[in-house]
Design a protein around this motif. Structure first.
Motif, PDB file in Angstrom:
ATOM      1  N   ALA A 189       0.823  -1.206   0.000  1.00 16.88           N
ATOM      2  CA  ALA A 189       0.000   0.000   0.000  1.00 16.88           C
ATOM      3  C   ALA A 189       0.860   1.261   0.000  1.00 16.88           C
ATOM      4  CB  ALA A 189      -0.937  -0.008   1.206  1.00 16.88           C
ATOM      5  N   THR A 190       1.947   1.231   0.766  1.00 11.61           N
ATOM      6  CA  THR A 190       2.845   2.391   0.816  1.00 11.61           C
ATOM      7  C   THR A 190       3.532   2.605  -0.526  1.00 11.61           C
ATOM      8  OG1 THR A 190       3.238   2.059   3.178  1.00 11.61           O
ATOM      9  CG2 THR A 190       4.834   3.410   1.995  1.00 11.61           C
ATOM     10  N   LEU A 191       3.933   1.510  -1.167  1.00 14.70           N
ATOM     11  CA  LEU A 191       4.554   1.608  -2.489  1.00 14.70           C
ATOM     12  C   LEU A 191       3.616   2.312  -3.467  1.00 14.70           C
ATOM     13  CD1 LEU A 191       6.813   0.858  -4.529  1.00 14.70           C
ATOM     14  CD2 LEU A 191       5.677  -1.358  -4.824  1.00 14.70           C
ATOM     15  N   ARG A 192       2.349   1.930  -3.441  1.00 11.02           N
ATOM     16  CA  ARG A 192       1.375   2.558  -4.333  1.00 11.02           C
ATOM     17  C   ARG A 192       1.143   4.013  -3.937  1.00 11.02           C
ATOM     18  NH1 ARG A 192      -2.473   1.320  -7.969  1.00 11.02           N
ATOM     19  NH2 ARG A 192      -2.112  -0.935  -7.784  1.00 11.02           N
ATOM     20  N   ASN A 193       1.034   4.271  -2.649  1.00  7.89           N
ATOM     21  CA  ASN A 193       0.756   5.627  -2.174  1.00  7.89           C
ATOM     22  C   ASN A 193       1.883   6.596  -2.523  1.00  7.89           C
ATOM     23  OD1 ASN A 193       1.151   7.620   0.415  1.00  7.89           O
ATOM     24  ND2 ASN A 193      -1.001   7.402  -0.169  1.00  7.89           N
ATOM     25  N   VAL A 194       3.122   6.143  -2.391  1.00  3.55           N
ATOM     26  CA  VAL A 194       4.273   7.018  -2.598  1.00  3.55           C
ATOM     27  C   VAL A 194       4.579   7.220  -4.081  1.00  3.55           C
ATOM     28  CG1 VAL A 194       6.769   7.226  -2.240  1.00  3.55           C
ATOM     29  CG2 VAL A 194       5.299   6.547  -0.346  1.00  3.55           C
ATOM     30  N   THR A 195       4.514   6.129  -4.854  1.00  2.00           N
ATOM     31  CA  THR A 195       4.899   6.217  -6.265  1.00  2.00           C
ATOM     32  C   THR A 195       3.712   6.466  -7.192  1.00  2.00           C
ATOM     33  OG1 THR A 195       4.667   3.840  -6.688  1.00  2.00           O
ATOM     34  CG2 THR A 195       6.808   4.615  -5.841  1.00  2.00           C
ATOM     35  N   LYS A 196       2.492   6.272  -6.681  1.00  2.05           N
ATOM     36  CA  LYS A 196       1.262   6.363  -7.488  1.00  2.05           C
ATOM     37  C   LYS A 196       1.214   5.268  -8.547  1.00  2.05           C
ATOM     38  CE  LYS A 196       0.733  10.077  -5.119  1.00  2.05           C
ATOM     39  NZ  LYS A 196       0.026   9.968  -3.813  1.00  2.05           N
ATOM     40  N   LEU A 197       1.956   4.194  -8.303  1.00  9.44           N
ATOM     41  CA  LEU A 197       1.998   3.056  -9.208  1.00  9.44           C
ATOM     42  C   LEU A 197       1.882   1.772  -8.398  1.00  9.44           C
ATOM     43  CD1 LEU A 197       5.020   4.206 -11.377  1.00  9.44           C
ATOM     44  CD2 LEU A 197       2.674   4.031 -12.210  1.00  9.44           C
ATOM     45  N   GLY A 198       1.269   0.767  -8.980  1.00 11.23           N
ATOM     46  CA  GLY A 198       1.182  -0.516  -8.294  1.00 11.23           C
ATOM     47  C   GLY A 198       2.442  -1.333  -8.464  1.00 11.23           C
ATOM     48  N   GLY A 199       2.707  -2.182  -7.506  1.00 11.99           N
ATOM     49  CA  GLY A 199       3.867  -3.052  -7.583  1.00 11.99           C
ATOM     50  C   GLY A 199       3.787  -4.135  -6.526  1.00 11.99           C
ATOM     51  N   SER A 200       4.659  -5.105  -6.634  1.00 14.48           N
ATOM     52  CA  SER A 200       4.699  -6.193  -5.658  1.00 14.48           C
ATOM     53  C   SER A 200       5.888  -6.021  -4.736  1.00 14.48           C
ATOM     54  CB  SER A 200       4.781  -7.545  -6.378  1.00 14.48           C
ATOM     55  OG  SER A 200       5.976  -7.619  -7.143  1.00 14.48           O
ATOM     56  N   VAL A 201       5.897  -6.791  -3.655  1.00 12.69           N
ATOM     57  CA  VAL A 201       6.982  -6.754  -2.679  1.00 12.69           C
ATOM     58  C   VAL A 201       7.533  -8.164  -2.502  1.00 12.69           C
ATOM     59  CG1 VAL A 201       7.599  -6.297  -0.272  1.00 12.69           C
ATOM     60  CG2 VAL A 201       6.035  -4.746  -1.479  1.00 12.69           C
ATOM     61  N   ASP A 202       8.841  -8.283  -2.541  1.00 10.87           N
ATOM     62  CA  ASP A 202       9.519  -9.559  -2.271  1.00 10.87           C
ATOM     63  C   ASP A 202      10.366  -9.413  -1.019  1.00 10.87           C
ATOM     64  OD1 ASP A 202       8.489 -10.882  -4.413  1.00 10.87           O
ATOM     65  OD2 ASP A 202      10.342 -10.884  -5.597  1.00 10.87           O
ATOM     66  N   TRP A 203      10.176 -10.306  -0.057  1.00 11.46           N
ATOM     67  CA  TRP A 203      11.039 -10.296   1.130  1.00 11.46           C
ATOM     68  C   TRP A 203      12.375 -10.952   0.798  1.00 11.46           C
ATOM     69  CZ3 TRP A 203       8.673  -6.886   3.427  1.00 11.46           C
ATOM     70  CH2 TRP A 203       7.376  -6.955   3.912  1.00 11.46           C
ATOM     71  N   VAL A 204      13.442 -10.399   1.308  1.00 16.32           N
ATOM     72  CA  VAL A 204      14.764 -11.017   1.203  1.00 16.32           C
ATOM     73  C   VAL A 204      15.423 -10.981   2.577  1.00 16.32           C
ATOM     74  CG1 VAL A 204      15.048 -10.407  -1.227  1.00 16.32           C
ATOM     75  CG2 VAL A 204      15.885  -8.852   0.529  1.00 16.32           C
ATOM     76  N   GLU A 205      16.422 -11.803   2.759  1.00 22.78           N
ATOM     77  CA  GLU A 205      17.099 -11.904   4.049  1.00 22.78           C
ATOM     78  C   GLU A 205      17.843 -10.605   4.383  1.00 22.78           C
ATOM     79  OE1 GLU A 205      17.185 -14.385   6.331  1.00 22.78           O
ATOM     80  OE2 GLU A 205      15.659 -15.405   5.123  1.00 22.78           O
ATOM     81  N   PRO A 206      17.925 -10.252   5.669  1.00 23.83           N
ATOM     82  CA  PRO A 206      18.712  -9.075   6.064  1.00 23.83           C
ATOM     83  C   PRO A 206      20.152  -9.173   5.554  1.00 23.83           C
ATOM     84  CG  PRO A 206      17.386  -9.840   7.905  1.00 23.83           C
ATOM     85  CD  PRO A 206      17.254 -10.877   6.819  1.00 23.83           C
ATOM     86  N   LYS A 207      20.663  -8.048   5.093  1.00 25.56           N
ATOM     87  CA  LYS A 207      22.039  -7.911   4.588  1.00 25.56           C
ATOM     88  C   LYS A 207      22.280  -8.688   3.293  1.00 25.56           C
ATOM     89  CE  LYS A 207      23.266  -5.543   8.269  1.00 25.56           C
ATOM     90  NZ  LYS A 207      23.506  -4.089   8.196  1.00 25.56           N
ATOM     91  N   SER A 208      21.206  -9.107   2.606  1.00 29.27           N
ATOM     92  CA  SER A 208      21.400  -9.888   1.380  1.00 29.27           C
ATOM     93  C   SER A 208      21.444  -9.033   0.124  1.00 29.27           C
ATOM     94  CB  SER A 208      20.292 -10.938   1.241  1.00 29.27           C
ATOM     95  OG  SER A 208      19.015 -10.313   1.103  1.00 29.27           O
ATOM     96  N   LEU A 209      20.871  -7.826   0.163  1.00 31.16           N
ATOM     97  CA  LEU A 209      20.953  -6.948  -1.002  1.00 31.16           C
ATOM     98  C   LEU A 209      22.357  -6.353  -1.103  1.00 31.16           C
ATOM     99  CD1 LEU A 209      17.528  -5.049  -0.867  1.00 31.16           C
ATOM    100  CD2 LEU A 209      18.218  -6.854  -2.460  1.00 31.16           C
ATOM    101  N   PRO A 210      22.864  -6.172  -2.312  1.00 32.23           N
ATOM    102  CA  PRO A 210      24.241  -5.660  -2.470  1.00 32.23           C
ATOM    103  C   PRO A 210      24.425  -4.281  -1.842  1.00 32.23           C
ATOM    104  CG  PRO A 210      23.400  -6.521  -4.551  1.00 32.23           C
ATOM    105  CD  PRO A 210      22.239  -6.467  -3.613  1.00 32.23           C
TER     106      PRO A 210
END
Length: 408
Positions: free
Chosen positions: A376-397
């Protein structure tokens, strides 16, 4: 022959920090004498800005804002209190952005970088940066002369004329882009011209990959990199230790989360923000749009200022999705609304004829309620729909990228 330009380079870091922030309130007062800074910093008590936490509460000024500011209030966007006639030279860079050169010695703070690269008083330097309208040529020219070097104002191109100058004046130093240094060396080898007097170089303005570093070294030239801008001059530079770049003196250097003014955790990649302490032309939290990260400890060369990894890409990752711009500051806003999340990365892809957004979010406690709230926040902030994927802490580069466009 000393190893350091002066004692400032080897003082205790706590001493440097105290000295910089003792000067900052007066610099802020001088900056606020300019109308645009007076408006941006309205309500700020300069006397209260005496440490990094207080500085981080001030708004950043993005370099990308400068063309519009300069157009609205020429020539300097209301960010400079002095009149154009109070400066020495007046330049322009693409945008356009208009840059004045101060009249004091070494106005671009480059003598230290040249000294760290092995240049010494009495050396002759071939300067191949452009002298036409933009400040590049004059940045390195003024810096070399402040160090006590003689400068050949060659500019880029016209290798035949360059050979004549080199064979006549026998410069020991080169300043320019690494690309043109290779062009010069290659052309000299092909033409049988003697450029062997050039033993060291300070290069900037283009990538200097390891393969090119090795090639230049094999040809007898000891080359060092410097990082700078047309607004600030030389910001950081390599030393003989070749262990990252040492931040220049008289600058307060911050690294912030892209799209915000919030400092990152030590070691994280973020956007470079610089506050300069030149009272004639101060910059207060100028966000450059370039990414880097702090290296731990101090340089093996003995200089004690902050070390950085060097240029690591651009922070402005704005992209257009379904005809609308999505910006890094919007991803940062999502993070502020959901502090239980770690790093965030918006991945933009394409399926058929449609753009798709997926927000990859680090979390230690994924649950359906949080997923629903973040979507909901993603849509509210960007005015676009999208999905969310959970990833493990410290796993993003840890690369400073918060928006990645994977559309072909």
């Amino acid at each position: 022959m000393t190893d350091h330009y002066d004692a400032l380079e080897t003082r205790e870091p706590i001493q440097r920090e105290a000295e910089l922030f003792s000067r900052l309130p007066d610099v802020l007062r001088r900056a606020m004498a300019a109308p645009a800074y007076a408006e941006r910093l309205k309500g700020t008590d300069p006397a209260s800005v005496t440490d990094r936490a207080a500085l981080a509460r001030l708004p950043v000024l993005r370099k990308s804002e400068l063309p519009a500011l300069h157009k609205a209030a020429p020539p300097f966007g209301g960010l400079v209190a002095g009149l154009p006639g109070s400066f020495g030279r007046l330049f322009t860079s693409p945008g356009p952005i208009f840059e004045p050169e101060a009249v004091h010695a070494d106005p671009w703070r480059g003598a230290r970088a040249l000294f760290a690269a092995g240049f010494r008083p009495g050396d002759v330097v071939l300067n191949t940066f452009s002298y036409h309208l933009t400040p590049g040529g004059f940045i390195f020219d003024a810096s070399a002369r402040a160090l006590g070097c003689a400068v050949i104002p060659a500019g880029p191109g016209n290798t035949e004329a360059q050979f004549e100058l080199i064979e006549a004046y026998r410069p020991v130093g080169y300043s320019g882009t690494p690309d043109f240094l290779k062009i010069l060396l290659d052309a000299a080898a092909s033409a049988g011209r003697d450029v062997s007097s050039i033993k060291r170089a300070l290069v900037s303005g283009a990538a200097f990959p390891k393969s090119l570093q090795d090639e230049v070294k094999a040809r007898g030239v000891d080359a060092y990199q410097a990082f700078g801008t047309a607004d600030l001059g030389l910001i950081a530079f390599e030393t003989e230790a070749h262990d990252g770049m040492v931040v220049n003196e008289d600058l307060i250097f911050e690294i912030v989360r892209p799209g915000t003014g919030d400092p990152v955790a030590p070691g994280d990649v973020g956007e470079i923000v610089v506050t300069s302490l030149d009272p004639h032309h101060p910059w207060i939290r100028l966000a450059l749009g370039d990414l880097t990260a702090v290296l731990p400890g101090t340089s093996a060369c003995g200089r004690t200022n902050m070390r950085i990894k060097g240029w690591m890409g651009r922070a402005d990752q704005t992209t257009k999705v379904k005809g609308m711009f999505v910006r890094p500051e919007q991803i940062a806003e999502i993070g502020k609304r959901h502090p239980e999340l770690g790093r965030l990365r918006l991945v933009v892809t394409r399926s058929g004829e449609s753009d798709l957004m997926t927000l990859k979010a680090e979390t230690a406690s994924p649950n359906a309620g949080l997923m629903e709230a973040v979507v909901a926040t993603l849509r509210n902030v960007t005015k676009l729909g999208g999905s969310v994927d959970w990833v493990e802490p410290k796993s993003l580069p840890n690369d400073g990228k918060v928006i990645v466009d994977e559309r072909s």
